[in-house]
Design a protein around this motif. Structure first.
Motif: not given
Length: 393
Positions: A10-15, A54-57, A83-87, A186-190
């Protein structure tokens, strides 16, 4: 790792990357002439043990994403959350139908992830179910109270800086994310924090100090300087090519089909502009010339499109860890007129070579009706290429 286990990413790229300053979302900004997200995805896409990327954008970034990662293997991007967590959860859900065994979760803002680190992450997930890369803290750390006073000095020997890719067995981290979402957390940072909350034991493995996250404008300045120092071997090459006119209704010049009263007499498509550029790049590499790599005596190159020759030369640069700094070609002819097509040709060269158009120049001149070009018997081209290579390569 068992050979039957499939690994997904999972590549997180939605920020939006607001702390990185002006220039748009940081994952689409260039560093060292290459988009951040391309660098972040490339190592995963090319890793032999990664089955799915899997990109998330952000859906508003679809066009930028497509342009930035052109040529890399990946699944259709899915939309991120608030949030990153949701992404991350969105990315895991997109992967669920594929039923991977392991998953690596990586931030696109970490563009310098190595294949060696990826291999360590896969091995750690296979052995421990949940693991993260970590690096030692070298400075003394202070715990500060609300009023700014020091409350404690933790033992830095036990402290680590967490990185990504964080690696997990797919089913356990998906379940943990789903439980957190159901409970309204929804407050987890990683993702390791979610795993800990879900009761999992999270192991660590050796991180990489080069795998730093780009957050502020200063981060970009620092990494640009680091890349420039690594690519300090600056090489320049020149090229020259000429083709005579024959029968035909068009000529290929710098990758562009140009209508003309004549065609080229050539073994391939006769694109003198691209041929000269290829020779210039190979010259900068001290790697022979176009004829040694694509001999005209070989029938497989009969009528070949010259864009593949330029792509090949660029790949020779990339294979040595280098990049192209500038490409310049000068056409010498009376006709056809190059000026009206100059920017079209620049754009085509940029597209073929994968460099920004600002690094491509196309010029034209005549020979004042002198010689074979002046008599309109053919076209000549000169070219130069400047490349940057790592020292010692």
């Amino acid at each position: 790792m068992a050979k039957s286990e499939r690994t997904a990413v999972v590549l997180v790229a939605a920020g939006r990357g607001l702390r990185a300053g002006a220039g748009g979302p940081k994952q689409y900004r260039a560093i060292g002439g290459v988009p951040v997200i391309f660098r972040a995805m490339e190592s995963f896409s090319n890793h032999p043990d990664v089955a799915l990327v899997q990109p998330v954008v952000n859906p508003d970034d679809s066009a930028m994403f497509t342009a930035a990662v052109k040529g890399l293997r990946h699944e259709s991007p899915t939309s991120g959350g608030a949030t990153r967590q949701a992404s991350v959860l969105a990315g895991l859900e997109a992967l669920a139908p594929h039923k991977p065994d392991l998953v690596l979760i990586h931030d696109a803002a970490r563009p310098f992830v190595s294949q060696a680190l990826i291999s360590r992450a896969i091995e750690a997930a296979s052995r421990h179910s949940a693991a993260i890369p970590a690096i030692a803290v070298n400075d003394t750390v202070k715990l500060i109270g609300a009023a700014g006073q020091i409350e404690a000095t933790p033992d830095r020997a036990r402290l680590r800086i967490a990185q990504t890719p964080q690696s997990f067995r797919f089913d356990v981290i998906l379940d943990a994310h789903r439980r957190a979402a159901k409970d309204g957390r929804s407050d987890f940072t990683d993702d390791a924090a979610i795993a800990e909350w879900a009761g999992l034991t999270v192991a660590t493995f050796e991180g990489d100090v080069a795998n730093m996250k780009l957050t502020t404008p200063e981060d970009f300045v620092r990494e640009e300087a680091r890349l420039a120092s690594q690519l300090g071997d600056i090489r320049t090459g020149t090229g020259y090519d000429v083709h005579a006119f024959g029968e035909g209704d068009h000529v290929m010049i710098c990758g562009v089909r140009v209508p003309h009263s004549k065609g080229f007499l050539a073994h391939s498509d006769g694109d003198v502009g691209l041929h000269a550029l290829v020779d210039a790049i190979l010259g900068a590499l001290a790697d022979g010339d176009i004829g040694s790599h694509f001999p005209p005596s070989d029938p497989k190159w009969k009528g070949a499109s010259s864009d593949q020759f330029l792509k090949y030369a660029i790949e020779r640069v990339t294979a040595r860890g280098g990049r192209v700094a500038n490409l310049e070609v000068t056409m010498i002819c009376e006709r056809p007129k190059i000026g009206p097509l100059r920017d079209t040709m620049r754009a085509r060269i940029a597209e073929i070579s994968g460099v920004d158009i600002s690094r491509v120049a196309v010029k034209a001149t005549t020979s004042e009706r002198l010689g074979f070009t002046g008599r309109e018997e053919g076209i000549a081209a000169t070219a130069s290429a400047t490349i940057r290579l790592p020292w010692g390569i």
